[in-house]
Design a protein around this motif. Structure first.
Motif, mmCIF file in Angstrom:
data_model
loop_
_atom_site.group_PDB
_atom_site.id
_atom_site.type_symbol
_atom_site.label_atom_id
_atom_site.label_comp_id
_atom_site.label_asym_id
_atom_site.label_seq_id
_atom_site.Cartn_x
_atom_site.Cartn_y
_atom_site.Cartn_z
ATOM 1 N N ALA A 240 0.888 -1.042 -0.063
ATOM 2 C CA ALA A 240 -0.089 -0.112 0.073
ATOM 3 C C ALA A 240 0.944 1.314 0.132
ATOM 4 C CB ALA A 240 -0.964 0.019 1.137
ATOM 5 N N ILE A 241 0.693 2.170 -0.822
ATOM 6 C CA ILE A 241 1.661 3.227 -1.123
ATOM 7 C C ILE A 241 0.698 4.618 -1.196
ATOM 8 C CG2 ILE A 241 3.368 4.437 -2.660
ATOM 9 C CD1 ILE A 241 2.581 1.036 -3.159
ATOM 10 N N ARG A 242 1.153 5.510 -0.338
ATOM 11 C CA ARG A 242 0.370 6.875 -0.330
ATOM 12 C C ARG A 242 1.187 7.801 -0.954
ATOM 13 N NH1 ARG A 242 -2.393 9.838 4.774
ATOM 14 N NH2 ARG A 242 -3.632 11.375 3.588
ATOM 15 N N GLU A 243 0.729 8.436 -1.938
ATOM 16 C CA GLU A 243 1.440 9.435 -2.575
ATOM 17 C C GLU A 243 0.373 10.603 -2.831
ATOM 18 O OE1 GLU A 243 5.096 7.852 -4.796
ATOM 19 O OE2 GLU A 243 2.883 7.662 -5.934
ATOM 20 N N ASP A 244 0.660 11.872 -2.483
ATOM 21 C CA ASP A 244 -0.148 13.144 -2.687
ATOM 22 C C ASP A 244 -1.538 13.053 -1.992
ATOM 23 O OD1 ASP A 244 1.983 14.312 -4.085
ATOM 24 O OD2 ASP A 244 1.527 13.308 -6.081
ATOM 25 N N SER B 118 -0.829 -2.602 -4.424
ATOM 26 C CA SER B 118 -0.253 -3.305 -5.736
ATOM 27 C C SER B 118 0.318 -4.651 -5.134
ATOM 28 C CB SER B 118 0.986 -2.902 -6.504
ATOM 29 O OG SER B 118 1.856 -2.560 -5.733
ATOM 30 N N ARG B 119 0.208 -5.633 -5.747
ATOM 31 C CA ARG B 119 0.247 -7.249 -5.589
ATOM 32 C C ARG B 119 1.842 -7.071 -5.567
ATOM 33 N NH1 ARG B 119 -2.320 -11.039 -4.486
ATOM 34 N NH2 ARG B 119 -4.346 -10.299 -5.279
ATOM 35 N N MET B 120 2.352 -8.020 -4.457
ATOM 36 C CA MET B 120 3.572 -8.229 -4.020
ATOM 37 C C MET B 120 3.698 -9.710 -4.656
ATOM 38 S SD MET B 120 4.304 -6.649 -0.576
ATOM 39 C CE MET B 120 5.971 -6.977 -0.208
ATOM 40 N N THR B 121 5.088 -10.177 -4.798
ATOM 41 C CA THR B 121 5.056 -11.392 -5.489
ATOM 42 C C THR B 121 4.753 -12.545 -4.256
ATOM 43 O OG1 THR B 121 7.653 -11.545 -4.877
ATOM 44 C CG2 THR B 121 6.972 -10.662 -7.050
ATOM 45 N N PRO B 122 4.358 -13.693 -4.826
ATOM 46 C CA PRO B 122 4.109 -14.799 -3.808
ATOM 47 C C PRO B 122 5.294 -15.356 -2.763
ATOM 48 C CG PRO B 122 3.458 -15.741 -5.974
ATOM 49 C CD PRO B 122 4.323 -14.112 -6.217
ATOM 50 N N ASP C 265 12.933 -11.271 3.894
ATOM 51 C CA ASP C 265 13.818 -10.393 2.736
ATOM 52 C C ASP C 265 13.199 -10.111 1.622
ATOM 53 O OD1 ASP C 265 15.637 -10.584 4.968
ATOM 54 O OD2 ASP C 265 16.700 -12.335 4.150
ATOM 55 N N THR C 266 12.586 -10.791 0.608
ATOM 56 C CA THR C 266 11.886 -10.644 -0.429
ATOM 57 C C THR C 266 10.965 -9.686 -0.335
ATOM 58 O OG1 THR C 266 12.572 -12.868 -1.229
ATOM 59 C CG2 THR C 266 10.506 -11.670 -2.317
ATOM 60 N N ALA C 267 10.205 -9.645 0.633
ATOM 61 C CA ALA C 267 8.967 -8.702 1.046
ATOM 62 C C ALA C 267 9.722 -7.409 1.325
ATOM 63 C CB ALA C 267 8.292 -9.069 2.181
ATOM 64 N N ILE C 268 10.703 -7.215 2.259
ATOM 65 C CA ILE C 268 11.378 -6.058 2.303
ATOM 66 C C ILE C 268 12.194 -5.396 1.130
ATOM 67 C CG2 ILE C 268 13.533 -5.260 3.690
ATOM 68 C CD1 ILE C 268 12.948 -7.216 5.948
ATOM 69 N N THR C 269 12.710 -6.257 0.583
ATOM 70 C CA THR C 269 13.457 -5.657 -0.842
ATOM 71 C C THR C 269 12.455 -5.308 -1.657
ATOM 72 O OG1 THR C 269 15.010 -7.430 -0.616
ATOM 73 C CG2 THR C 269 14.731 -6.390 -2.557
ATOM 74 N N GLU C 270 11.293 -5.749 -1.861
ATOM 75 C CA GLU C 270 10.216 -5.276 -2.794
ATOM 76 C C GLU C 270 9.484 -4.061 -2.400
ATOM 77 O OE1 GLU C 270 7.085 -8.003 -4.133
ATOM 78 O OE2 GLU C 270 8.184 -9.621 -3.905
ATOM 79 N N LEU C 271 9.400 -3.854 -1.129
ATOM 80 C CA LEU C 271 8.916 -2.400 -0.338
ATOM 81 C C LEU C 271 9.941 -1.306 -0.665
ATOM 82 C CD1 LEU C 271 7.174 -3.870 2.755
ATOM 83 C CD2 LEU C 271 6.260 -3.066 0.435
ATOM 84 N N ARG C 272 11.159 -1.888 -0.352
ATOM 85 C CA ARG C 272 12.344 -0.829 -0.430
ATOM 86 C C ARG C 272 12.430 -0.287 -1.992
ATOM 87 N NH1 ARG C 272 14.811 0.166 4.084
ATOM 88 N NH2 ARG C 272 15.047 -1.389 5.474
ATOM 89 N N GLU C 273 11.987 -1.235 -3.079
ATOM 90 C CA GLU C 273 12.004 -0.881 -4.314
ATOM 91 C C GLU C 273 10.896 0.113 -4.543
ATOM 92 O OE1 GLU C 273 12.215 -4.585 -6.358
ATOM 93 O OE2 GLU C 273 14.477 -4.602 -6.118
ATOM 94 N N LEU C 274 9.930 0.286 -4.061
ATOM 95 C CA LEU C 274 8.650 1.095 -4.254
ATOM 96 C C LEU C 274 9.166 2.670 -3.656
ATOM 97 C CD1 LEU C 274 5.876 -1.167 -3.233
ATOM 98 C CD2 LEU C 274 6.605 -0.714 -5.347
ATOM 99 N N ARG C 275 9.882 3.431 -4.345
ATOM 100 C CA ARG C 275 10.439 4.464 -3.822
ATOM 101 C C ARG C 275 9.270 5.457 -3.869
ATOM 102 N NH1 ARG C 275 14.937 3.330 -2.142
ATOM 103 N NH2 ARG C 275 16.515 2.629 -3.891
ATOM 104 N N SER C 276 8.741 6.093 -2.986
ATOM 105 C CA SER C 276 7.692 6.878 -2.605
ATOM 106 C C SER C 276 7.910 8.075 -1.519
ATOM 107 C CB SER C 276 6.489 6.129 -2.034
ATOM 108 O OG SER C 276 5.340 7.025 -1.818
ATOM 109 N N THR C 277 7.432 9.375 -1.879
ATOM 110 C CA THR C 277 7.537 10.454 -0.727
ATOM 111 C C THR C 277 6.810 10.152 0.222
ATOM 112 O OG1 THR C 277 6.110 11.636 -2.159
ATOM 113 C CG2 THR C 277 8.431 12.061 -2.704
ATOM 114 N N GLY C 278 5.686 9.142 0.073
ATOM 115 C CA GLY C 278 4.698 9.106 1.217
ATOM 116 C C GLY C 278 4.902 7.677 1.744
ATOM 117 N N ALA C 279 4.054 7.301 2.574
ATOM 118 C CA ALA C 279 4.070 6.037 3.353
ATOM 119 C C ALA C 279 3.934 4.756 2.191
ATOM 120 C CB ALA C 279 3.020 5.877 4.249
#
Length: 173
Positions: free
Chosen positions: A24-28, A34-38, A45-59
């Motif tokens: 869940a990404i909050r911007e503006d 969006s769905r993450m991988t299974p 570690d996969t979950a953390i990596t996927e979230l870190r790749e979602l660059r966002s100015t918000g939550a």
């Protein structure tokens, strides 16, 4: 290289658990999910990596509904990651829950004691406090044993304002 990728996917399919992993990404001021991988359901570690790749100015939040047994909340922070697992006892049976406790540097009591006690949440219960869900309310929600994790995550979505976006992604699976 392609062979390794295919083998990796087959391994994940064998490990795959029922449930879902959603970012869940909050911007503006607007939420999108969006769905993450299974793999995110079986490998923290996969979950953390996927979230870190979602660059966002918000939550940015990760919501894992693992095997209809428990949920995990993840939130990247500048200094690391905030984590919360709804049922610490799940670490006895699920690697992803055990990994959460490892990162939190917490140990479970002996198995016989843990199995005799009711489920309890561990981690940063204030993980969503700035988004409208105080720690004490999250603790109460996590302790609602009559609710399934998807129902608990839907309630979290309603409280924080991303319920519709979450339902859209979850219902599309």
């Amino acid at each position: 290289m392609a062979v390794q990728s295919i083998e990796s996917r087959a391994e994940v399919r064998e490990q795959a658990l029922p449930g879902y992993a959603v970012a869940a990404i909050r911007e503006d001021g607007q939420w999108r999910c969006s769905r993450m991988t299974p793999e995110a359901l079986v490998d923290l570690d996969t979950a953390i990596t996927e979230l870190r790749e979602l660059r966002s100015t918000g939550a940015v939040l990760g919501l894992l509904d693992v095997d209809d047994e428990f949920f995990v909340l993840l939130r990247p922070t500048p200094g690391g990651i905030s984590l919360m697992v709804s049922d610490a006892v799940a670490a006895l049976d699920y690697d992803v829950a055990a990994d959460v406790l490892d990162l939190l540097r917490l140990e479970l009591p002996p198995e016989d004691e843990a199995l005799d006690s009711p489920p309890w949440p561990e981690g940063d219960l204030a993980i969503l406090a700035d988004l409208g869900l105080p720690a004490d309310e999250l603790e109460v929600l996590a302790g609602e044993v009559e609710l399934y994790p998807d129902e608990q995550l839907a309630a979290i979505g309603r409280r924080c304002g991303f319920a519709d976006a979450l339902a859209e992604v979850v219902d599309a699976r």
